[in-house]
Design a protein around this motif. Structure first.
Motif, PDB file in Angstrom:
ATOM      1  N   ALA A   1      -8.228   3.623  -7.335  1.00 57.26           N
ATOM      2  CA  ALA A   1      -7.227   3.401  -6.287  1.00 57.26           C
ATOM      3  C   ALA A   1      -6.222   2.341  -6.754  1.00 57.26           C
ATOM      4  O   ALA A   1      -6.604   1.350  -7.379  1.00 57.26           O
ATOM      5  CB  ALA A   1      -7.908   2.945  -5.003  1.00 57.26           C
ATOM      6  N   ALA A   2      -4.952   2.564  -6.443  1.00 60.08           N
ATOM      7  CA  ALA A   2      -3.892   1.678  -6.929  1.00 60.08           C
ATOM      8  C   ALA A   2      -3.189   0.970  -5.775  1.00 60.08           C
ATOM      9  O   ALA A   2      -3.004   1.551  -4.704  1.00 60.08           O
ATOM     10  CB  ALA A   2      -2.868   2.485  -7.725  1.00 60.08           C
ATOM     11  N   PHE A   3      -2.795  -0.273  -6.000  1.00 62.28           N
ATOM     12  CA  PHE A   3      -1.974  -1.005  -5.026  1.00 62.28           C
ATOM     13  C   PHE A   3      -1.304  -2.170  -5.734  1.00 62.28           C
ATOM     14  O   PHE A   3      -1.518  -2.373  -6.940  1.00 62.28           O
ATOM     15  CB  PHE A   3      -2.824  -1.490  -3.835  1.00 62.28           C
ATOM     16  N   ALA A   4      -0.479  -2.912  -4.994  1.00 61.24           N
ATOM     17  CA  ALA A   4       0.202  -4.068  -5.592  1.00 61.24           C
ATOM     18  C   ALA A   4       0.192  -5.238  -4.620  1.00 61.24           C
ATOM     19  O   ALA A   4       0.032  -5.059  -3.409  1.00 61.24           O
ATOM     20  CB  ALA A   4       1.646  -3.702  -5.955  1.00 61.24           C
ATOM     21  N   ILE A   5       0.335  -6.429  -5.175  1.00 61.23           N
ATOM     22  CA  ILE A   5       0.538  -7.631  -4.365  1.00 61.23           C
ATOM     23  C   ILE A   5       1.776  -8.335  -4.907  1.00 61.23           C
ATOM     24  O   ILE A   5       1.837  -8.664  -6.101  1.00 61.23           O
ATOM     25  CB  ILE A   5      -0.675  -8.577  -4.411  1.00 61.23           C
ATOM     26  N   ALA A   6       2.771  -8.509  -4.027  1.00 62.54           N
ATOM     27  CA  ALA A   6       4.025  -9.152  -4.433  1.00 62.54           C
ATOM     28  C   ALA A   6       4.036 -10.590  -3.943  1.00 62.54           C
ATOM     29  O   ALA A   6       3.741 -10.854  -2.772  1.00 62.54           O
ATOM     30  CB  ALA A   6       5.213  -8.403  -3.835  1.00 62.54           C
TER      31      ALA A   6
ATOM     32  N   LEU B   1       0.848  -1.189   0.000  1.00 55.19           N
ATOM     33  CA  LEU B   1       0.000   0.000   0.000  1.00 55.19           C
ATOM     34  C   LEU B   1       0.886   1.242   0.000  1.00 55.19           C
ATOM     35  O   LEU B   1       1.953   1.237   0.618  1.00 55.19           O
ATOM     36  CB  LEU B   1      -0.874   0.019   1.266  1.00 55.19           C
ATOM     37  N   SER B   2       0.445   2.307  -0.655  1.00 50.71           N
ATOM     38  CA  SER B   2       1.219   3.554  -0.600  1.00 50.71           C
ATOM     39  C   SER B   2       0.315   4.770  -0.789  1.00 50.71           C
ATOM     40  O   SER B   2      -0.734   4.682  -1.425  1.00 50.71           O
ATOM     41  CB  SER B   2       2.304   3.560  -1.688  1.00 50.71           C
ATOM     42  N   ASP B   3       0.769   5.890  -0.242  1.00 45.09           N
ATOM     43  CA  ASP B   3       0.097   7.181  -0.449  1.00 45.09           C
ATOM     44  C   ASP B   3      -1.423   7.062  -0.286  1.00 45.09           C
ATOM     45  O   ASP B   3      -2.190   7.383  -1.186  1.00 45.09           O
ATOM     46  CB  ASP B   3       0.506   7.748  -1.821  1.00 45.09           C
ATOM     47  N   LEU B   4      -1.796   6.645   0.906  1.00 43.61           N
ATOM     48  CA  LEU B   4      -3.224   6.447   1.226  1.00 43.61           C
ATOM     49  C   LEU B   4      -3.941   7.791   1.408  1.00 43.61           C
ATOM     50  O   LEU B   4      -5.131   7.897   1.129  1.00 43.61           O
ATOM     51  CB  LEU B   4      -3.371   5.615   2.503  1.00 43.61           C
ATOM     52  N   HIS B   5      -3.173   8.752   1.913  1.00 46.54           N
ATOM     53  CA  HIS B   5      -3.651  10.136   2.026  1.00 46.54           C
ATOM     54  C   HIS B   5      -5.067  10.264   2.601  1.00 46.54           C
ATOM     55  O   HIS B   5      -5.912  10.977   2.053  1.00 46.54           O
ATOM     56  CB  HIS B   5      -3.524  10.860   0.677  1.00 46.54           C
ATOM     57  N   ALA B   6      -5.269   9.572   3.714  1.00 46.62           N
ATOM     58  CA  ALA B   6      -6.498   9.771   4.499  1.00 46.62           C
ATOM     59  C   ALA B   6      -7.780   9.598   3.688  1.00 46.62           C
ATOM     60  O   ALA B   6      -8.746  10.331   3.871  1.00 46.62           O
ATOM     61  CB  ALA B   6      -6.478  11.147   5.182  1.00 46.62           C
ATOM     62  N   ASN B   7      -7.758   8.613   2.791  1.00 43.41           N
ATOM     63  CA  ASN B   7      -8.943   8.306   1.978  1.00 43.41           C
ATOM     64  C   ASN B   7      -9.408   6.888   2.329  1.00 43.41           C
ATOM     65  O   ASN B   7      -8.944   5.901   1.749  1.00 43.41           O
ATOM     66  CB  ASN B   7      -8.571   8.423   0.494  1.00 43.41           C
ATOM     67  N   VAL B   8     -10.325   6.783   3.287  1.00 48.31           N
ATOM     68  CA  VAL B   8     -10.686   5.453   3.781  1.00 48.31           C
ATOM     69  C   VAL B   8     -11.629   4.730   2.823  1.00 48.31           C
ATOM     70  O   VAL B   8     -11.669   3.490   2.800  1.00 48.31           O
ATOM     71  CB  VAL B   8     -11.282   5.524   5.218  1.00 48.31           C
ATOM     72  N   THR B   9     -12.382   5.463   2.016  1.00 47.74           N
ATOM     73  CA  THR B   9     -13.262   4.811   1.034  1.00 47.74           C
ATOM     74  C   THR B   9     -12.410   4.078  -0.005  1.00 47.74           C
ATOM     75  O   THR B   9     -12.704   2.937  -0.381  1.00 47.74           O
ATOM     76  CB  THR B   9     -14.160   5.852   0.343  1.00 47.74           C
ATOM     77  N   ALA B  10     -11.342   4.728  -0.450  1.00 44.84           N
ATOM     78  CA  ALA B  10     -10.435   4.077  -1.407  1.00 44.84           C
ATOM     79  C   ALA B  10      -9.731   2.894  -0.757  1.00 44.84           C
ATOM     80  O   ALA B  10      -9.612   1.816  -1.354  1.00 44.84           O
ATOM     81  CB  ALA B  10      -9.411   5.091  -1.923  1.00 44.84           C
TER      82      ALA B  10
ATOM     83  N   SER C   1       0.954  -7.142   5.219  1.00 44.52           N
ATOM     84  CA  SER C   1       0.757  -5.877   4.518  1.00 44.52           C
ATOM     85  C   SER C   1       1.859  -4.891   4.892  1.00 44.52           C
ATOM     86  O   SER C   1       2.330  -4.872   6.037  1.00 44.52           O
ATOM     87  CB  SER C   1      -0.621  -5.289   4.847  1.00 44.52           C
ATOM     88  N   VAL C   2       2.277  -4.107   3.889  1.00 44.42           N
ATOM     89  CA  VAL C   2       3.290  -3.075   4.112  1.00 44.42           C
ATOM     90  C   VAL C   2       2.771  -1.762   3.532  1.00 44.42           C
ATOM     91  O   VAL C   2       1.899  -1.756   2.654  1.00 44.42           O
ATOM     92  CB  VAL C   2       4.655  -3.437   3.466  1.00 44.42           C
ATOM     93  N   CYS C   3       3.307  -0.649   4.023  1.00 43.29           N
ATOM     94  CA  CYS C   3       2.866   0.671   3.548  1.00 43.29           C
ATOM     95  C   CYS C   3       4.089   1.569   3.373  1.00 43.29           C
ATOM     96  O   CYS C   3       4.953   1.646   4.242  1.00 43.29           O
ATOM     97  CB  CYS C   3       1.878   1.267   4.545  1.00 43.29           C
ATOM     98  N   LEU C   4       4.129   2.251   2.225  1.00 45.75           N
ATOM     99  CA  LEU C   4       5.292   3.061   1.848  1.00 45.75           C
ATOM    100  C   LEU C   4       5.176   4.525   2.266  1.00 45.75           C
ATOM    101  O   LEU C   4       5.945   5.361   1.803  1.00 45.75           O
ATOM    102  CB  LEU C   4       5.507   2.979   0.328  1.00 45.75           C
ATOM    103  N   GLY C   5       4.210   4.840   3.118  1.00 41.75           N
ATOM    104  CA  GLY C   5       4.141   6.198   3.657  1.00 41.75           C
ATOM    105  C   GLY C   5       3.073   7.076   3.046  1.00 41.75           C
ATOM    106  O   GLY C   5       2.380   6.678   2.114  1.00 41.75           O
TER     107      GLY C   5
ATOM    108  N   GLY D   1       1.581   2.639  -6.913  1.00 48.03           N
ATOM    109  CA  GLY D   1       0.632   3.713  -7.182  1.00 48.03           C
ATOM    110  C   GLY D   1      -0.007   4.172  -5.886  1.00 48.03           C
ATOM    111  O   GLY D   1       0.253   3.623  -4.809  1.00 48.03           O
ATOM    112  N   SER D   2      -0.854   5.176  -5.985  1.00 50.13           N
ATOM    113  CA  SER D   2      -1.456   5.776  -4.793  1.00 50.13           C
ATOM    114  C   SER D   2      -2.880   5.278  -4.580  1.00 50.13           C
ATOM    115  O   SER D   2      -3.659   5.186  -5.529  1.00 50.13           O
ATOM    116  CB  SER D   2      -1.461   7.302  -4.935  1.00 50.13           C
ATOM    117  N   ILE D   3      -3.195   4.990  -3.333  1.00 50.65           N
ATOM    118  CA  ILE D   3      -4.569   4.608  -2.991  1.00 50.65           C
ATOM    119  C   ILE D   3      -5.468   5.845  -2.928  1.00 50.65           C
ATOM    120  O   ILE D   3      -6.522   5.903  -3.547  1.00 50.65           O
ATOM    121  CB  ILE D   3      -4.587   3.862  -1.635  1.00 50.65           C
ATOM    122  N   GLY D   4      -5.020   6.861  -2.205  1.00 50.61           N
ATOM    123  CA  GLY D   4      -5.915   7.959  -1.865  1.00 50.61           C
ATOM    124  C   GLY D   4      -5.956   9.134  -2.815  1.00 50.61           C
ATOM    125  O   GLY D   4      -6.903   9.921  -2.785  1.00 50.61           O
TER     126      GLY D   4
END
Ligand SMILES: [Fe+2]
Length: 247
Positions: A202-207, A6-15, A30-34, A190-193
């Motif tokens: 909304a964008a994310f990845a699974i490795a 997950l990355s760049d969630l930017h306080a968007n909980v719906t996304a 799960s990991v988050c890039l900030g 990519g960015s979620i929020g």
């Protein structure tokens, strides 16, 4: 092991909730890039989700700005207004969790996490020249970065650097990349929020490195509902409007 990136969630909980629904629990870690917060209307809800999931998270520039770890002198007035609003909303326990987030690069489960560039967490990596240091210096073959809000990445082998165009088309939910040893990768989920690559989903990845794949996902979410909350909170209008265009 399947790692939800997950990355760049930017306080968007719906996304974020649309992302978690699409990922459907088919991940082990799960990991988050900030950039957990900043811009969006749901800083407490998004922080609470990461805490619940035990997401291994590094800090982004917005997390630093909101918690006072970094000055906001370099922020534009719109971003600065969102930082001030977020600061006023955050519960004390969420504020202290965000303030204590570690700086990238962070190595975990065979991958490395950074927010911006490998050598500088606040630098944007858009071009192959900017990607080269990270590709060469990272301690893992696969490194994930965020910050640009552009899904995609770069790979490197035998002095050849490739730009990877791996975003799913509008009709698709995901596109898979085959990861080949000993090629090196610098990948942005990519960015979620607040996507900025022209696709508002909304964008994310699974490795899944055991199976040599990284899936790059895009999921639609209820943008209008988020915009409504942003307007109610009097967050700056340009931030409200950019969610629709994905720029
Ligand atoms: Fe960001």
């Amino acid at each position: 092991m399947r790692i939800l990136v997950l990355s760049d969630l930017h306080a968007n909980v719906t996304a974020l909730d649309a992302v978690l629904e699409a990922a459907n629990g088919r991940w082990d870690l799960s990991v988050c890039l900030g950039d957990v917060v900043g811009y969006g209307p749901d800083p407490n809800e998004v922080t609470a989700r990461l805490l619940e999931m035990g997401t291994k998270t590094i800090r982004g520039n917005h997390d630093k700005a909101v918690t006072g770890v970094m000055a906001t002198d370099d922020f534009n007035p719109v971003a600065k207004a969102a930082v001030d609003w977020t600061r006023a909303q955050l519960k004390p326990e969420h504020m202290s969790w965000l303030a204590a987030l570690p700086q990238g690069p962070l190595a975990t489960e065979g991958i490395v996490l950074v927010h911006g560039a490998f050598q500088d967490e606040d630098e944007y990596v858009f071009t192959p020249a900017q990607a080269l240091d990270g590709l060469l210096d990272s301690t893992a073959e696969v490194t994930f970065f965020g910050h640009t809000h552009h899904q995609g990445g770069f790979s490197y082998q035998d002095s050849q650097l490739e730009v990877l165009q791996i975003r799913p088309r509008n009709s698709e939910s995901f596109a898979a990349l085959r990861v080949e040893h000993p090629r090196r990768y610098l990948l942005n989920p990519g960015s979620i929020g607040q996507p900025r690559d022209g696709d508002s989903r909304a964008a994310f990845a699974i490795a899944d490195l055991e199976h040599q794949t990284v899936e790059f996902w895009r999921v639609p979410y209820d943008i209008a509902a988020v915009q409504e909350r942003m307007r109610a909170a009097r967050l700056p209008e340009p931030l409200v409007q950019r969610l629709v265009v994905g720029r």
